[in-house]
Design a protein around this motif. Structure first.
Motif, PDB file in Angstrom:
ATOM      1  N   MET A 198       0.837  -1.188   0.000  1.00 31.67           N
ATOM      2  CA  MET A 198       0.000   0.000   0.000  1.00 31.67           C
ATOM      3  C   MET A 198       0.880   1.248   0.000  1.00 31.67           C
ATOM      4  SD  MET A 198      -2.955   1.134   2.747  1.00 31.67           S
ATOM      5  CE  MET A 198      -1.775   1.257   4.087  1.00 31.67           C
ATOM      6  N   LEU A 199       0.649   2.119  -0.974  1.00 27.52           N
ATOM      7  CA  LEU A 199       1.425   3.355  -1.091  1.00 27.52           C
ATOM      8  C   LEU A 199       0.728   4.471  -0.338  1.00 27.52           C
ATOM      9  CD1 LEU A 199       3.888   4.731  -2.469  1.00 27.52           C
ATOM     10  CD2 LEU A 199       2.336   5.364  -4.322  1.00 27.52           C
ATOM     11  N   GLN A 200       1.477   5.155   0.529  1.00 26.12           N
ATOM     12  CA  GLN A 200       0.958   6.298   1.277  1.00 26.12           C
ATOM     13  C   GLN A 200       1.692   7.548   0.816  1.00 26.12           C
ATOM     14  OE1 GLN A 200       0.862   5.659   5.547  1.00 26.12           O
ATOM     15  NE2 GLN A 200       0.590   3.460   5.287  1.00 26.12           N
ATOM     16  N   GLN A 201       0.923   8.503   0.296  1.00 29.72           N
ATOM     17  CA  GLN A 201       1.513   9.728  -0.249  1.00 29.72           C
ATOM     18  C   GLN A 201       1.217  10.958   0.591  1.00 29.72           C
ATOM     19  OE1 GLN A 201      -0.523   8.937  -4.085  1.00 29.72           O
ATOM     20  NE2 GLN A 201       1.516   9.051  -5.023  1.00 29.72           N
ATOM     21  N   THR A 202       0.235  10.874   1.469  1.00 33.72           N
ATOM     22  CA  THR A 202      -0.124  11.996   2.334  1.00 33.72           C
ATOM     23  C   THR A 202      -0.304  11.475   3.760  1.00 33.72           C
ATOM     24  OG1 THR A 202      -2.488  11.707   1.882  1.00 33.72           O
ATOM     25  CG2 THR A 202      -1.274  13.233   0.462  1.00 33.72           C
ATOM     26  N   GLY A 203      -0.373  12.426   4.695  1.00 33.43           N
ATOM     27  CA  GLY A 203      -0.559  12.061   6.086  1.00 33.43           C
ATOM     28  C   GLY A 203       0.710  12.239   6.898  1.00 33.43           C
ATOM     29  N   VAL A 204       0.732  11.622   8.045  1.00 38.76           N
ATOM     30  CA  VAL A 204       1.843  11.736   8.995  1.00 38.76           C
ATOM     31  C   VAL A 204       2.290  10.334   9.390  1.00 38.76           C
ATOM     32  CG1 VAL A 204       2.540  12.549  11.278  1.00 38.76           C
ATOM     33  CG2 VAL A 204       1.062  13.965   9.850  1.00 38.76           C
ATOM     34  N   LEU A 205       3.604  10.141   9.436  1.00 39.18           N
ATOM     35  CA  LEU A 205       4.164   8.850   9.824  1.00 39.18           C
ATOM     36  C   LEU A 205       4.837   8.980  11.186  1.00 39.18           C
ATOM     37  CD1 LEU A 205       4.726   5.917   8.828  1.00 39.18           C
ATOM     38  CD2 LEU A 205       6.961   6.757   8.066  1.00 39.18           C
ATOM     39  N   PRO A 206       4.343   8.288  12.218  1.00 41.23           N
ATOM     40  CA  PRO A 206       5.009   8.335  13.533  1.00 41.23           C
ATOM     41  C   PRO A 206       6.363   7.635  13.464  1.00 41.23           C
ATOM     42  CG  PRO A 206       2.742   7.526  13.704  1.00 41.23           C
ATOM     43  CD  PRO A 206       3.101   7.494  12.261  1.00 41.23           C
ATOM     44  N   CYS A 207       7.413   8.335  13.889  1.00 42.87           N
ATOM     45  CA  CYS A 207       8.770   7.794  13.796  1.00 42.87           C
ATOM     46  C   CYS A 207       9.484   7.885  15.140  1.00 42.87           C
ATOM     47  CB  CYS A 207       9.587   8.566  12.762  1.00 42.87           C
ATOM     48  SG  CYS A 207       9.012   8.384  11.057  1.00 42.87           S
ATOM     49  N   PRO A 208      10.186   6.834  15.533  1.00 42.72           N
ATOM     50  CA  PRO A 208      11.045   6.927  16.715  1.00 42.72           C
ATOM     51  C   PRO A 208      12.348   7.634  16.367  1.00 42.72           C
ATOM     52  CG  PRO A 208      11.240   4.758  15.744  1.00 42.72           C
ATOM     53  CD  PRO A 208      10.226   5.499  14.914  1.00 42.72           C
ATOM     54  N   ALA A 209      13.124   7.951  17.366  1.00 49.31           N
ATOM     55  CA  ALA A 209      14.427   8.571  17.128  1.00 49.31           C
ATOM     56  C   ALA A 209      15.334   7.585  16.389  1.00 49.31           C
ATOM     57  CB  ALA A 209      15.066   8.966  18.450  1.00 49.31           C
ATOM     58  N   PRO A 210      15.924   7.988  15.272  1.00 48.65           N
ATOM     59  CA  PRO A 210      16.816   7.073  14.542  1.00 48.65           C
ATOM     60  C   PRO A 210      17.960   6.575  15.415  1.00 48.65           C
ATOM     61  CG  PRO A 210      16.264   8.965  13.177  1.00 48.65           C
ATOM     62  CD  PRO A 210      15.743   9.258  14.562  1.00 48.65           C
TER      63      PRO A 210
END
Length: 208
Positions: free
Chosen positions: A109-121
Motif C-alpha cells: 500500500m502506497l501512502q503519499q499523504t498524512g503523517v508517519l510516527p517515527c522513533p528517534a533514529p
C-alpha cells in the motif's frame, strides 16, 4: 581613572554557545528526519522525551508491505534508505522517492499523504518481538515502530523500481523452492533464507 593592576576587575570570560543536545542515537539521521517537519525542534523534543515524532509525508512517500515481503526486499536490495518495522502489525514501511512507485502495485500500500510516527533514529527498540494472538489486547506502546534501516543523514530514499525489482527477484527464488521436492542448491550470498519461503508466498498472493 588609572587603577593599579591589583585593583582592576577580573575580565569576564564569555562561554561559547552550544546547540541543544540531541538524544542518544544517530545525530545525523535525527537532524535529517527532523528537517522534514515544519518544526524540527518539536521532533527533537519528542525524541528526547522518548516519544514518537509525527513526520509529514510529501518530501517522501511510504510503501507499506507485510513483514515477510519487507524482509525479502531487504535481502535482495541495498540497505541504504530508511525502513521502519512495526512488530505488532507485522508491517514494514519503506521511505520512497516521491512519484517513483505506482499507486496501484502488487507489492503493498502506497501512502503519499498524512503523517508517519517515527522513533528517534538509532535509539528506539521494538516494544514486542512477537505478533499478537487473535483477540489479544494491543497497547499503543506495542504499536510503536522500530528501525530496520535507520536514516543516516544522507537523504537516501528507496526508488520504486528498485523495490519492485527486489521483490520480483525474491518471489522467483521462493517460487522455485516451492516447486522442488528435494533440497535446492545453496542460494547466492544475500538471498533470502528458505524457511521464509512459505510466509513470503502466502503474503505475496494475499497482497496481489
Amino acid at each position: 581613572m588609572y587603577a593599579p593592576p591589583e585593583h582592576r576587575p577580573a575580565p569576564v570570560l564569555l562561554q561559547p554557545l552550544t546547540p541543544p543536545a540531541l538524544p542518544p542515537g544517530n545525530p545525523a539521521g535525527m537532524r535529517w528526519l527532523a528537517e522534514l517537519h515544519a518544526d524540527p525542534q518539536s521532533c527533537l523534543d519528542a525524541w528526547t522525551a522518548g516519544r514518537l515524532a509525527g513526520i509529514p509525508l510529501g518530501r517522501f512517500e511510504v510503501l507499506r508491505v507485510s513483514a515477510s515481503i519487507g524482509y525479502a526486499i531487504l535481502q535482495n536490495g541495498p540497505r541504504t534508505a530508511p525502513v521502519l518495522h512495526t512488530v505488532a502489525l507485522g508491517t514494514t514501511d519503506f521511505f520512497l522517492i516521491p512519484g517513483s512507485m505506482p499507486a496501484h502495485n502488487s507489492v503493498g500500500m502506497l501512502q503519499q499523504t498524512g503523517v508517519l510516527p517515527c522513533p528517534a533514529p538509532g535509539r528506539a527498540l521494538p516494544r514486542r518481538r512477537t505478533l499478537p494472538l487473535p483477540g489479544e489486547h494491543v497497547s499503543p506502546e506495542d504499536l510503536a515502530p522500530t528501525w530496520l534501516v535507520k536514516p543516516d543523514g544522507s537523504g537516501d530514499l528507496w526508488h520504486g523500481e528498485q523495490v519492485l525489482a527486489a521483490t520480483h527477484s525474491a518471489y522467483a527464488y521462493f517460487d522455485s523452492l516451492s516447486h522442488h521436492e528435494s533440497t535446492p542448491a545453496p542460494a547466492q550470498p544475500g538471498a533470502p533464507r528458505p524457511e521464509a519461503a512459505a510466509q513470503f508466498i502466502a503474503a505475496s498472493r494475499r497482497a496481489s
